[in-house]
Scaffold this motif. Structure first.
Motif, short mmCIF file in Angstrom:
data_model
loop_
_atom_site.label_atom_id
_atom_site.label_comp_id
_atom_site.label_asym_id
_atom_site.label_seq_id
_atom_site.Cartn_x
_atom_site.Cartn_y
_atom_site.Cartn_z
N GLU A 47 0.81 -1.23 0.00
CA GLU A 47 0.00 0.00 0.00
C GLU A 47 0.84 1.27 0.00
N THR A 48 2.13 1.15 -0.27
CA THR A 48 2.98 2.34 -0.41
C THR A 48 2.56 3.10 -1.65
N LEU A 49 2.17 2.37 -2.67
CA LEU A 49 1.72 2.93 -3.93
C LEU A 49 0.20 2.82 -3.95
N ARG A 50 -0.46 3.96 -4.00
CA ARG A 50 -1.91 3.99 -3.90
C ARG A 50 -2.57 3.94 -5.27
N PHE A 51 -3.81 3.48 -5.27
CA PHE A 51 -4.61 3.50 -6.49
C PHE A 51 -5.26 4.86 -6.64
N PRO A 52 -5.46 5.31 -7.89
CA PRO A 52 -6.10 6.60 -8.12
C PRO A 52 -7.61 6.51 -7.88
N ALA A 53 -8.31 7.59 -8.13
CA ALA A 53 -9.77 7.63 -7.99
C ALA A 53 -10.44 6.78 -9.06
N ARG A 54 -11.71 6.54 -8.90
CA ARG A 54 -12.49 5.79 -9.89
C ARG A 54 -12.34 6.39 -11.27
N GLY A 55 -12.27 5.49 -12.26
CA GLY A 55 -12.20 5.93 -13.65
C GLY A 55 -10.87 6.56 -14.04
N CYS A 56 -9.86 6.38 -13.20
CA CYS A 56 -8.54 6.98 -13.45
C CYS A 56 -7.47 5.88 -13.45
N GLY A 57 -6.31 6.22 -14.00
CA GLY A 57 -5.18 5.32 -13.99
C GLY A 57 -3.89 6.07 -13.78
N ASN A 58 -2.87 5.36 -13.37
CA ASN A 58 -1.52 5.89 -13.24
C ASN A 58 -0.58 4.98 -13.99
N CYS A 59 0.63 5.48 -14.25
CA CYS A 59 1.65 4.64 -14.88
C CYS A 59 3.03 5.09 -14.43
N THR A 60 3.98 4.19 -14.60
CA THR A 60 5.38 4.49 -14.32
C THR A 60 6.25 3.55 -15.14
N VAL A 61 7.43 4.01 -15.47
CA VAL A 61 8.40 3.19 -16.19
C VAL A 61 9.00 2.19 -15.21
N LEU A 62 9.14 0.94 -15.66
CA LEU A 62 9.76 -0.12 -14.87
C LEU A 62 11.08 -0.50 -15.53
N TYR A 63 12.10 -0.72 -14.72
CA TYR A 63 13.46 -0.94 -15.22
C TYR A 63 13.91 -2.39 -15.00
N ASP A 64 14.80 -2.83 -15.87
CA ASP A 64 15.43 -4.13 -15.76
C ASP A 64 16.92 -3.90 -16.01
N ASP A 65 17.76 -4.23 -15.04
CA ASP A 65 19.22 -3.99 -15.13
C ASP A 65 19.53 -2.54 -15.47
N GLY A 66 18.79 -1.61 -14.86
CA GLY A 66 19.05 -0.18 -15.05
C GLY A 66 18.53 0.41 -16.34
N GLN A 67 17.86 -0.38 -17.16
CA GLN A 67 17.34 0.09 -18.45
C GLN A 67 15.81 0.05 -18.44
N PRO A 68 15.15 1.07 -19.03
CA PRO A 68 13.69 1.03 -19.11
C PRO A 68 13.25 -0.23 -19.87
N ALA A 69 12.29 -0.97 -19.30
CA ALA A 69 11.89 -2.24 -19.90
C ALA A 69 10.39 -2.35 -20.15
N HIS A 70 9.59 -1.79 -19.27
CA HIS A 70 8.14 -1.91 -19.35
C HIS A 70 7.51 -0.66 -18.76
N ILE A 71 6.21 -0.54 -18.97
CA ILE A 71 5.43 0.49 -18.30
C ILE A 71 4.44 -0.25 -17.40
N GLY A 72 4.38 0.13 -16.14
CA GLY A 72 3.39 -0.42 -15.23
C GLY A 72 2.19 0.51 -15.20
N TYR A 73 1.00 -0.06 -15.41
CA TYR A 73 -0.25 0.70 -15.38
C TYR A 73 -1.12 0.15 -14.25
N TRP A 74 -1.84 1.02 -13.55
CA TRP A 74 -2.79 0.58 -12.55
C TRP A 74 -3.90 1.61 -12.45
N GLY A 75 -5.08 1.13 -12.11
CA GLY A 75 -6.20 2.04 -12.04
C GLY A 75 -7.41 1.43 -11.36
#
Length: 189
Positions: free
Chosen positions: A157-185
């Protein structure tokens, strides 16, 4: 103030590119995984409230977050058109039937959102907002969170979910390089 308590009953993370709903615990329901169409039950001041479902998934990385988001949507739509065959996301959002489908239940994926807004935009949905550097560093001090860091932040729960009908995203790294985007909503229903 609503409070959600998560249960870490399944230690195995979802596969990259998959969508999942978050386990939770409430007075009424006990510990369970929410099915996609079930309401989220939260403990709110003095009672229980029913509303949108939490979801999270990963998508491919591109430096342009808008382009990465559209690619994730195209991949998700190719897996399941939700009864709206042969349409692009632009065409779907022009369709009142699609809008009703999303706002009364949704897909629990990136398809529930229209576009990426600026990290400082506090306007609401149905948009996906990238986290600011400060928000990322609050749970990933290096500023380069891995998939495991992201899952841990969600589970704790360190990372919270946004309000209804909304989403957030962040870049996820692998070995120091951008690898994926994490989405949650949260679905809009």
């Amino acid at each position: 103030m609503a409070r959600i308590t998560y249960a870490a009953t399944d230690p195995s993370p979802p596969l990259l590119g998959s969508s999942m709903l978050v386990p939770h615990q409430s007075r009424a329901a006990g510990c369970q995984y929410l099915p996609l169409r079930s309401p989220l039950i939260t403990e709110a001041e003095g009672g229980i409230r029913v509303g949108g479902s939490f979801w999270w998934q990963t998508g491919p990385y591109q430096q342009d977050l808008g382009a990465a988001f559209r690619q994730a949507q195209e991949q998700e739509l190719a897996k399941d058109d939700h009864g709206f065959p042969g349409r692009t996301m632009d065409h779907l959002w022009e369709d009142e039937g699609w809008q009703e489908y999303i706002f009364t239940g949704g897909t629990g994926t990136v398809l529930d959102l229209v576009d990426v807004v600026e990290p400082t935009d506090a306007g609401g949905g149905p948009f996906v907002r990238p986290l600011t550097d400060r928000e990322v560093r609050a749970w990933a001090p290096t500023g380069q969170p891995t998939y495991a860091d992201w899952v841990d932040a969600m589970d704790s729960e360190t990372l919270r979910f946004p309000a209804r009908g909304c989403g957030n995203c962040t870049v996820l790294y692998d070995d120091g390089q951008p690898a994926h985007i994490g989405y949650w909503g949260v679905t809009a229903d």
